[in-house]
Design an enzyme around this catalytic site. Structure first.
Site, PDB file in Angstrom:
ATOM      1  N   LEU A   1      69.694  26.563  -4.447  1.00 12.70           N
ATOM      2  CA  LEU A   1      71.141  26.385  -4.615  1.00 12.70           C
ATOM      3  C   LEU A   1      71.472  25.750  -5.957  1.00 12.70           C
ATOM      4  CD1 LEU A   1      72.302  25.394  -1.013  1.00 12.70           C
ATOM      5  CD2 LEU A   1      72.024  27.663  -2.036  1.00 12.70           C
TER       6      LEU A   1
ATOM      7  N   VAL B   1      62.954  23.685  -0.075  1.00 14.65           N
ATOM      8  CA  VAL B   1      63.106  24.783  -1.031  1.00 14.65           C
ATOM      9  C   VAL B   1      64.592  25.066  -1.280  1.00 14.65           C
ATOM     10  CG1 VAL B   1      62.622  27.235  -1.458  1.00 14.65           C
ATOM     11  CG2 VAL B   1      60.890  25.801  -0.373  1.00 14.65           C
ATOM     12  N   CYS B   2      65.406  24.915  -0.241  1.00  7.78           N
ATOM     13  CA  CYS B   2      66.828  25.264  -0.321  1.00  7.78           C
ATOM     14  C   CYS B   2      67.573  24.597  -1.484  1.00  7.78           C
ATOM     15  CB  CYS B   2      67.533  24.969   0.996  1.00  7.78           C
ATOM     16  SG  CYS B   2      66.797  25.834   2.404  1.00  7.78           S
ATOM     17  N   PRO B   3      67.415  23.277  -1.687  1.00  9.12           N
ATOM     18  CA  PRO B   3      68.175  22.692  -2.800  1.00  9.12           C
ATOM     19  C   PRO B   3      67.741  23.221  -4.158  1.00  9.12           C
ATOM     20  CG  PRO B   3      66.744  21.041  -1.784  1.00  9.12           C
ATOM     21  CD  PRO B   3      66.697  22.262  -0.917  1.00  9.12           C
TER      22      PRO B   3
ATOM     23  N   THR C   1      66.848  20.225   3.383  1.00 11.55           N
ATOM     24  CA  THR C   1      65.480  20.724   3.446  1.00 11.55           C
ATOM     25  C   THR C   1      64.864  20.708   2.052  1.00 11.55           C
ATOM     26  OG1 THR C   1      66.334  22.980   3.328  1.00 11.55           O
ATOM     27  CG2 THR C   1      65.859  22.105   5.536  1.00 11.55           C
TER      28      THR C   1
END
Length: 187
Positions: free
Chosen positions: A51, A46-48, A44
């Protein structure tokens, strides 16, 4: 109802970390500080960014004796594929927990039932398995790893110094407060 000061519920999840799969349970996380970071899904947008930000500070969490667990409702296989194909996720050295049965997302009350995805939730868990910090918000809002690290330090400080509390903007080494009748109306 708030999850603060409640014990984490039983779970068993398969993790991906550094080229290996292994099981993580509620029992295996006890005995040290843990951070659970829920995010909606692999591959997806925003997720990377989140993380990767956590990956950059992971050595700082490790110095504090804290294990970081990234959790989504994807499988551990998906985590491996994402790790192998994304430069940002390729930096991740902490365990990525698969939650395809959504047990963890339900246990931490971040599951969006109609979507089968998790909200962005961050939880700091003490060595006894109690949730000491929680933050849950809309999936369009990314988190900042340095703020989570500050909260871990504050939680560890007050655990080691009963009777003291950390005021707003507290940073490691700054003054704390000792609540008492003498402080009422003086701050």
């Amino acid at each position: 109802m708030s999850l603060i000061n409640t014990k984490i519920k039983p779970f068993k999840s398969t993790a991906y970390q550094n080229g290996k799969f292994f099981d993580v349970t509620d029992e295996s996380v006890k005995g040290k500080w843990s951070v659970f970071v829920f995010y909606p899904a692999d591959f997806t947008f925003v997720c990377p960014t989140e993380l990767e930000d956590l990956a950059d500070l992971y050595p700082e969490f490790q110095k504090l004796g804290v294990e970081v667990y990234a959790v989504s409702c994807d499988t551990h296989f998906s985590h491996k594929a994402w790790h192998d194909t994304s430069a940002a996720i390729g930096k991740v050295q902490y365990p990525m927990l698969g939650d395809p049965t959504q047990v963890l997302a339900r246990n931490f009350e971040v599951l969006i039932e109609e979507e089968g995805l998790a909200l962005r939730g961050s939880f700091v868990v003490n060595p006894e398995g109690e949730i000491k910090v929680m933050e849950v918000h809309d999936n369009g809002i990314g988190r900042k790893a340095s703020e989570l690290l500050r909260k871990v330090k504050a939680a560890q400080y007050i655990a080691a110094h009963p009777g003291e509390v950390c005021p707003a903007k507290w940073e490691e080494g700054a003054e704390t407060l000792k609540p008492s009748l003498d402080l009422v109306g003086k701050i």
